[in-house]
Design a protein around this motif. Structure first.
Motif: not given
Length: 312
Positions: A22-26, A30-31, A91-93
């Motif tokens: 898996v490629l996690p984008i955490l 990412w805000i 902005k969103s997270y």
């Protein structure tokens, strides 16, 4: 009545790290403001699991637009057009997981390919989205998986593999509702007129693919299909097939010791010279140089075609 404006798409490739599932984008990187810098919907080569930690805005899922807020879970299959747009000026997270269900299923059910293909078809059939309070079991499973990717404790790779398999099965079970399928089918818009062709290429890129055959997948004439494809994808069907083949070649070079002759044949090219020419057109370097130091070319995928770009 004015004709409905056609949605255009952007292809994004995501690369799972070598020897991972898996490629996690955490994390707080990412805000951000989502969606305001690019008017196009996009789709990608991997399944996307998204969880909204904070923020509000809209999700565009094909021709359907829905609001999102903290706690929203999204399950976006491969080749499914979508876009996240944060509320103007805010902005969103979001946090994401990208993975290939086929890799997990075929690794687990090596002796039962038919079963693996049935589950793969189910999970890639439709998107799913859940607001706070909906399907808490599935949300909890995703959060546990994200936390495992974040912590990387002992035996994390094995735990992640098991959690991903559980997640795939849970997604397949949720999507096996006839009423849900009928509703999703009604929500699909004109952009899906070429979706069967996209799926065909993703599964059979190694074959001699003719535009006529792709048009037949969507029950369209070749001329009409070609026009729709260019309108939606900003590239020709031939360019798209080459794009998918080169992406697959990059993955094979990272995970196998194939000769260039064998590699070219496995991704659908009859000669090494044709493979070399198309590889250089997309990657800006030769396959030999890429294989020698592929880590130096991460992120350079698809620069030759403006409607396709490397994912986050």
């Amino acid at each position: 009545m004015a004709a409905k404006k056609k949605l255009k798409m952007e292809l994004r490739f995501y690369e799972v790290p070598q020897n991972e599932y898996v490629l996690p984008i955490l994390g707080e990187n990412w805000i951000r403001e989502y969606g305001w810098d690019n008017p196009l919907l996009h789709f990608h080569n991997l399944m996307e699991i998204g969880y909204c930690v904070d923020g509000e805005g809209e999700l565009v899922l094909g021709d359907l637009t829905i609001p999102y807020s903290p706690g929203m879970l999204t399950i976006i299959p491969q080749n499914y057009p979508h876009k996240t747009i944060s509320k103007y000026g805010t902005k969103s997270y979001w946090e994401y997981l990208f993975f290939d269900p086929k890799a997990i299923l075929r690794d687990t059910y090596e002796g039962d390919r038919i079963f693996a293909e049935q589950i793969e078809k189910l999970v890639n059939e439709n998107e799913q989205h859940y607001t706070v309070g909906e399907n808490e079991t599935l949300v909890r499973l995703v959060r546990i998986l994200m936390d495992e990717c974040r912590s990387r404790r002992n035996y994390s790779r094995e735990c992640i593999r098991g959690l991903l398999l559980s997640l795939v099965m849970a997604i397949a079970r949720q999507d096996n509702n006839p009423e849900t399928k009928e509703e999703n089918a009604r929500n699909r818009g004109g952009i899906y007129r070429i979706s069967s062709a996209l799926e065909y290429v993703s599964k059979r890129y190694m074959e001699n693919i003719k535009t006529e055959k792709l048009a037949a997948c969507d029950n369209l004439s070749e001329t009409h299909f070609r026009r729709l494809f260019v309108e939606y994808m900003n590239m020709t069907p031939v360019e798209y097939v080459n794009l998918v083949r080169i992406q697959q070649a990059c993955e094979l070079m990272k995970t196998t010791q194939c000769s260039m002759d064998e590699l070219a044949e496995r991704v659908g090219y009859t000669t090494v010279s044709t493979f070399n020419r198309n590889f250089r057109k997309v990657m800006g370097t030769s396959p030999y140089q890429y294989k020698k130091s592929s880590e130096n070319y991460q992120g350079r995928l698809l620069n030759a075609i403006v409607s396709a770009k490397k994912g986050w």
